[in-house]
Write a protein that holds these residues in place. Sequence first.
Motif, mmCIF file in Angstrom:
data_model
loop_
_atom_site.group_PDB
_atom_site.id
_atom_site.type_symbol
_atom_site.label_atom_id
_atom_site.label_comp_id
_atom_site.label_asym_id
_atom_site.label_seq_id
_atom_site.Cartn_x
_atom_site.Cartn_y
_atom_site.Cartn_z
ATOM 1 N N PRO A 56 0.814 -1.217 0.000
ATOM 2 C CA PRO A 56 0.000 0.000 0.000
ATOM 3 C C PRO A 56 0.845 1.262 0.000
ATOM 4 O O PRO A 56 1.873 1.340 0.664
ATOM 5 N N VAL A 115 -14.714 6.328 2.262
ATOM 6 C CA VAL A 115 -13.697 5.934 3.234
ATOM 7 C C VAL A 115 -13.444 4.425 3.159
ATOM 8 O O VAL A 115 -12.300 3.963 3.141
ATOM 9 N N THR A 116 -14.533 3.667 3.078
ATOM 10 C CA THR A 116 -14.408 2.204 2.992
ATOM 11 C C THR A 116 -13.662 1.788 1.731
ATOM 12 O O THR A 116 -12.776 0.926 1.763
ATOM 13 N N LEU A 119 -9.852 2.827 2.017
ATOM 14 C CA LEU A 119 -9.138 1.911 2.901
ATOM 15 C C LEU A 119 -9.024 0.529 2.255
ATOM 16 O O LEU A 119 -8.022 -0.175 2.447
ATOM 17 N N LEU A 122 -6.034 0.388 -0.001
ATOM 18 C CA LEU A 122 -4.788 0.238 0.751
ATOM 19 C C LEU A 122 -4.683 -1.150 1.381
ATOM 20 O O LEU A 122 -3.603 -1.751 1.393
ATOM 21 N N ASP A 123 -5.788 -1.659 1.896
ATOM 22 C CA ASP A 123 -5.776 -3.001 2.488
ATOM 23 C C ASP A 123 -5.387 -4.057 1.448
ATOM 24 O O ASP A 123 -4.785 -5.089 1.790
ATOM 25 N N TYR A 150 -5.568 10.804 8.246
ATOM 26 C CA TYR A 150 -6.422 9.698 8.686
ATOM 27 C C TYR A 150 -6.086 8.420 7.927
ATOM 28 O O TYR A 150 -5.865 7.355 8.523
ATOM 29 N N PHE A 151 -6.047 8.500 6.600
ATOM 30 C CA PHE A 151 -5.781 7.298 5.806
ATOM 31 C C PHE A 151 -4.373 6.765 6.050
ATOM 32 O O PHE A 151 -4.160 5.558 6.082
ATOM 33 N N ARG A 154 -4.341 5.372 9.755
ATOM 34 C CA ARG A 154 -5.256 4.229 9.862
ATOM 35 C C ARG A 154 -4.700 3.003 9.142
ATOM 36 O O ARG A 154 -4.805 1.875 9.626
ATOM 37 N N SER A 155 -4.092 3.203 7.965
ATOM 38 C CA SER A 155 -3.617 2.070 7.165
ATOM 39 C C SER A 155 -2.161 1.717 7.426
ATOM 40 O O SER A 155 -1.744 0.587 7.166
ATOM 41 N N ARG A 202 -4.580 6.540 17.157
ATOM 42 C CA ARG A 202 -5.456 7.112 16.123
ATOM 43 C C ARG A 202 -6.368 8.184 16.714
ATOM 44 O O ARG A 202 -7.451 8.440 16.194
#
Length: 241
Positions: A56, A115-116, A119, A122-123, A150-151, A154-155, A202
């Motif tokens: 990612p 957002v989903t 992410l 990246l996931d 955030y991204f 978070r990732s 976070r």
Amino acid sequence: MRRHPRRGEAGREVSQAPSAPTLRGAEVGRRIGVGLMYGLWKPRVLGAWKVPVAGPVILAVNHSHNIDGPMVMGVAPRPTHFLIKKEAFIGPLDPFLLGIGQVKVDRTTTDRTAVTHALGVLDNGGVLGIFPEGTRGEGDFASLRAGLSYFAVRSGAPIVPVAVLGSTERRGRLIKGLPPLRSRVDVVFGDPFEAGDGSGRRTRKALDEATVRIQKQLTAHLEHARRLTGRPENAGRSTEH
């Protein structure tokens, strides 16, 4: 009684969320970008080797012209999924942009679908493109929105700063809103860096601190890119507002 596939109870229309972006779609978008960007202009790409070959990655791109996104899509070494404002998804552009793996985002609210999907990119080890300033403007990373931090936090994905310079230096003769055909546009990729502090936090404070770190890194990269390409300080800025 059969229910209309696009309607809920009492005949109310139900909006359908866009499907998740695919790597295959982004690869198609990259090929289209290669043909258009190299066909219409003369991109000079520096530092593309700094983009990790796998895993990612977040590309943080300055934004002063509408061609900045397509330009990066066309010259980046990997297929890229950009977060793009929903206002760009009009008419036939809506299915086209979704089909080439781009992510539609509503900037007026917390767009959970976007957002989903972001992410998810990246996931799955993909490349997510973000304009940290949120909208087209000076292109100098002076004001960042919280989405990038955030991204990144978070990732855990590294951020690669990208400076696009020359897209607003001059207006084209044939199409005033575009750079002159066959003119040079510089795209400079920087060194990847981590946005978090290593603690895994976070919280709002952690995100705010990450935003400060990100802004310093992006601003430093932009200054380096200007020196490297010999572009004046206003080379990446919009000529009209």
